[in-house]
Structure formats: structure tokens, C-alpha cells
Design a protein around this motif. Structure first.
Motif, PDB file in Angstrom:
ATOM      1  N   GLN A 185       0.832  -1.204   0.000  1.00 27.22           N
ATOM      2  CA  GLN A 185       0.000   0.000   0.000  1.00 27.22           C
ATOM      3  C   GLN A 185       0.869   1.257   0.000  1.00 27.22           C
ATOM      4  O   GLN A 185       0.589   2.220  -0.725  1.00 27.22           O
ATOM      5  N   MET A 186       1.939   1.255   0.796  1.00 35.02           N
ATOM      6  CA  MET A 186       2.826   2.407   0.843  1.00 35.02           C
ATOM      7  C   MET A 186       3.558   2.591  -0.483  1.00 35.02           C
ATOM      8  O   MET A 186       3.839   3.728  -0.900  1.00 35.02           O
ATOM      9  N   LEU A 187       3.875   1.509  -1.159  1.00 35.17           N
ATOM     10  CA  LEU A 187       4.506   1.608  -2.475  1.00 35.17           C
ATOM     11  C   LEU A 187       3.557   2.248  -3.480  1.00 35.17           C
ATOM     12  O   LEU A 187       3.964   3.084  -4.304  1.00 35.17           O
ATOM     13  N   LEU A 188       2.269   1.901  -3.388  1.00 32.99           N
ATOM     14  CA  LEU A 188       1.265   2.540  -4.241  1.00 32.99           C
ATOM     15  C   LEU A 188       1.170   4.034  -3.921  1.00 32.99           C
ATOM     16  O   LEU A 188       1.070   4.865  -4.830  1.00 32.99           O
ATOM     17  N   ALA A 204      12.652   1.986  -3.649  1.00 33.77           N
ATOM     18  CA  ALA A 204      13.645   0.942  -3.381  1.00 33.77           C
ATOM     19  C   ALA A 204      13.592   0.493  -1.926  1.00 33.77           C
ATOM     20  O   ALA A 204      13.704  -0.703  -1.623  1.00 33.77           O
ATOM     21  N   LEU A 205      13.404   1.423  -1.014  1.00 29.40           N
ATOM     22  CA  LEU A 205      13.303   1.084   0.405  1.00 29.40           C
ATOM     23  C   LEU A 205      12.130   0.154   0.669  1.00 29.40           C
ATOM     24  O   LEU A 205      12.255  -0.840   1.404  1.00 29.40           O
ATOM     25  N   LEU A 206      10.999   0.456   0.068  1.00 27.97           N
ATOM     26  CA  LEU A 206       9.819  -0.385   0.270  1.00 27.97           C
ATOM     27  C   LEU A 206       9.992  -1.753  -0.382  1.00 27.97           C
ATOM     28  O   LEU A 206       9.482  -2.762   0.130  1.00 27.97           O
ATOM     29  N   LYS A 207      10.712  -1.835  -1.481  1.00 26.93           N
ATOM     30  CA  LYS A 207      10.982  -3.136  -2.106  1.00 26.93           C
ATOM     31  C   LYS A 207      11.888  -3.981  -1.218  1.00 26.93           C
ATOM     32  O   LYS A 207      11.761  -5.212  -1.190  1.00 26.93           O
ATOM     33  N   VAL A 208      12.805  -3.333  -0.504  1.00 28.13           N
ATOM     34  CA  VAL A 208      13.637  -4.077   0.444  1.00 28.13           C
ATOM     35  C   VAL A 208      12.778  -4.628   1.575  1.00 28.13           C
ATOM     36  O   VAL A 208      12.946  -5.773   2.011  1.00 28.13           O
ATOM     37  N   ALA A 220      21.807  -4.304  -3.117  1.00 30.22           N
ATOM     38  CA  ALA A 220      21.611  -4.080  -4.548  1.00 30.22           C
ATOM     39  C   ALA A 220      20.810  -2.811  -4.830  1.00 30.22           C
ATOM     40  O   ALA A 220      21.141  -2.052  -5.741  1.00 30.22           O
ATOM     41  N   LEU A 221      19.753  -2.555  -4.054  1.00 33.18           N
ATOM     42  CA  LEU A 221      18.873  -1.422  -4.327  1.00 33.18           C
ATOM     43  C   LEU A 221      19.316  -0.141  -3.629  1.00 33.18           C
ATOM     44  O   LEU A 221      19.051   0.959  -4.128  1.00 33.18           O
ATOM     45  N   LEU A 222      19.965  -0.280  -2.479  1.00 29.78           N
ATOM     46  CA  LEU A 222      20.420   0.896  -1.724  1.00 29.78           C
ATOM     47  C   LEU A 222      21.903   0.737  -1.393  1.00 29.78           C
ATOM     48  O   LEU A 222      22.287   0.533  -0.237  1.00 29.78           O
TER      49      LEU A 222
END
Length: 280
Positions: free
Chosen positions: A91-94, A132-136, A150-152
Motif C-alpha cells: 500500500q505504501m509503495l502505491l 527501493a526502500l519499500l521493495k527491500v 543491490a537497491l540501496l
């Protein structure tokens, strides 16, 4: 900068509302959250007036500063939230993507059509950090460390530990992951610098005795003028050092006498540059 600060102040309530959303208990992903609607409403009521008052150059500068301020602030605000479940992270990524869309629509709100394309790239770059933070946070526990690197890649171990807390991991589980993360993190190697010793500086007041270099007896006997030349060179060196020392003492004495003379002359003058100093 004052305009950016004024707009940012209006976002305070929305940033607080973002941290109060129960991200750990969300059951499904829906439309964008209310705090995103609040950010959009603030910009919709503020940007048109600024667009009509500012020239394209100043409006461009305002947009760049606003994106440079709001993007990192949104990123850091994620760390202020409590436990974020997988559904909450989705939800936060959205919401993050919705905020990015709102920022990209600001030039249209201000009715400025000559905004440089660099603004869009800047907004995308800043908001991609939050994505990227939310994907982690969404990554599985066994691969969270590699996903973070990889992302950060510029992230710190302290931020990584905070991500583990946001995922709701217990302290014992965090410790094992942190040890593995620190083990595989590249270590910083400092270059080795070899100290260079400075050559000794000779002084006029003292000389370091030097050990005499032994010469073959036959060579000395064969060239009797060598000792005379060495004696003359040493005498010449001592004479030069003595003159230099006398010159230094004379220069210091002369300079001090000149300073006293100038001081006395300044005291006698009514409007001298040192008059106030001596009268104080």
C-alpha cells in the motif's frame, strides 16, 4: 527557499498522518491513502498562485528545490513508521507512486510549459529511493541483505537494522542477519602512506659535529694542498655564518628602533593613526 519552506510547513500534518496509518494490520491494498490526497490538495491550492507570480526561471528553481526537499523527507518519513507488514508495504509503495505522479504534475498546475526535462528526472530519482526502500521491506528475510545492498548501495548498517525492525523481526533474528550483512559488506581499505623524514636543517647558532672521513695516508701525502683547501673552506663557512647572525641581530635591532621612532612620532601627532590607541 521561503516559498519552499512555506509549502513544506503545510505538509507537516500529512507526514504525521502517514506515520499513524496502521501499516501492520492492513488487510488489502486499496486506493491511495488520505495523506496522499492531503498532499495533492495542498499543491493544487498553492502551485497555481505561484505559477502566476513567478517567471519561468524562478518557477523552475522553485520546483527543483521543492523536489529536493520533499523527496528525501518522504523517504526518511518511512523510517518513522512502526511495523510495516507485506500488505502495508504494498500500500505504501502505491502511495509513493501516487506522490511521484503529483510532483510530476506540478508544472501543469502552475501552467508553466517551459519547465526543463531535468525536473522530471530529478523527481523520479528522488522518489525511486523510497520505492527501493519499500521493495527491500517486501523482500524475503533470507534475501533482505542482498536486496538492500543491490537497491540501496549507499545505505548504512544503522538504516538496515531499522529496516529489519520495520519488518517486525525479533532482536535475536536481527542479530544473525546483521552479522551476515556486516560479513559480506565491502570493507574500506585505507591506503598506506609511508612517512617521509625531512632532511635536517642547519642552524647558525649550533653545528652538529661530523665524524672525520678517513683518507688514505698516501693520498694525503701525495696532495699536501688538499688540507689547506679544506681549512680555507671551513673558515669561509664560519665567516659566512657569523655575518648572517650579525646581520640578523642588526636587522632586528634596527627594525625595533624604527618601530619605537614611529610610535613616538605617532604619539606627538594630534591626528596620528595610533592617537586613539594611546589615549585609550
Amino acid at each position: 527557499m521561503t516559498l519552499v519552506h512555506g509549502v513544506e510547513t503545510k505538509f507537516d500534518a500529512e507526514m504525521v498522518a502517514m506515520t499513524r496509518v496502521p501499516w501492520s494490520t492492513l488487510e488489502s491494498v486499496g486506493d491511495q491513502s488520505e495523506y496522499v490526497n492531503g498532499i495533492s490538495s495542498i499543491l493544487s491550492s498553492t502551485v497555481p498562485a505561484l505559477g502566476s507570480l513567478l517567471s519561468p526561471t524562478y518557477f523552475q528553481y522553485f520546483l527543483d528545490k521543492l523536489a529536493a526537499s520533499l523527496g528525501p523527507r518522504f523517504y526518511l518519513n518511512i523510517y518513522k513508521c512502526k511495523h510495516i507488514s507485506e500488505t502495508g508495504a504494498q500500500q505504501m509503495l502505491l502511495d509513493t507512486q501516487a506522490v511521484k505522479t503529483v510532483l510530476l504534475d506540478i508544472p501543469a498546475l502552475g501552467k508553466q510549459t517551459t519547465v526543463a526535462a531535468s525536473y522530471s528526472k530529478f523527481v523520479t530519482r528522488e522518489m525511486s529511493k523510497a520505492e527501493a526502500l519499500l521493495k527491500v521491506i517486501l523482500s524475503p528475510v533470507d534475501s533482505v541483505a542482498s536486496t538492500y545492498r543491490a537497491l540501496l548501495p549507499e545505505g548504512t548498517p544503522l538504516e538496515f537494522q531499522r529496516i529489519l525492525e520495520l519488518k517486525g523481526l525479533k532482536k535475536a533474528d536481527q542479530q544473525a542477519i546483521l552479522e551476515d550483512f556486516n560479513k559480506h559488506s565491502p570493507s574500506i581499505k585505507h591506503p598506506t602512506i609511508t612517512p617521509t623524514a625531512a632532511p635536517p636543517v642547519p642552524t647558525a647558532t649550533a653545528s652538529v659535529p661530523m665524524a672525520p672521513v678517513p683518507l688514505p695516508t698516501q693520498a694525503v701525502a701525495a696532495s699536501p694542498s688538499m688540507s689547506t683547501a679544506l681549512t680555507g673552506a671551513l673558515a669561509n663557512r664560519e665567516d659566512v655564518l657569523a655575518r648572517a647572525a650579525a646581520l640578523g641581530r642588526g636587522a632586528a635591532t634596527t627594525g625595533f628602533k624604527r618601530f619605537l621612532a614611529l610610535t613616538e612620532a605617532a604619539k606627538d601627532r594630534k591626528d596620528g593613526p595610533f592617537r586613539k590607541l594611546f589615549n585609550a
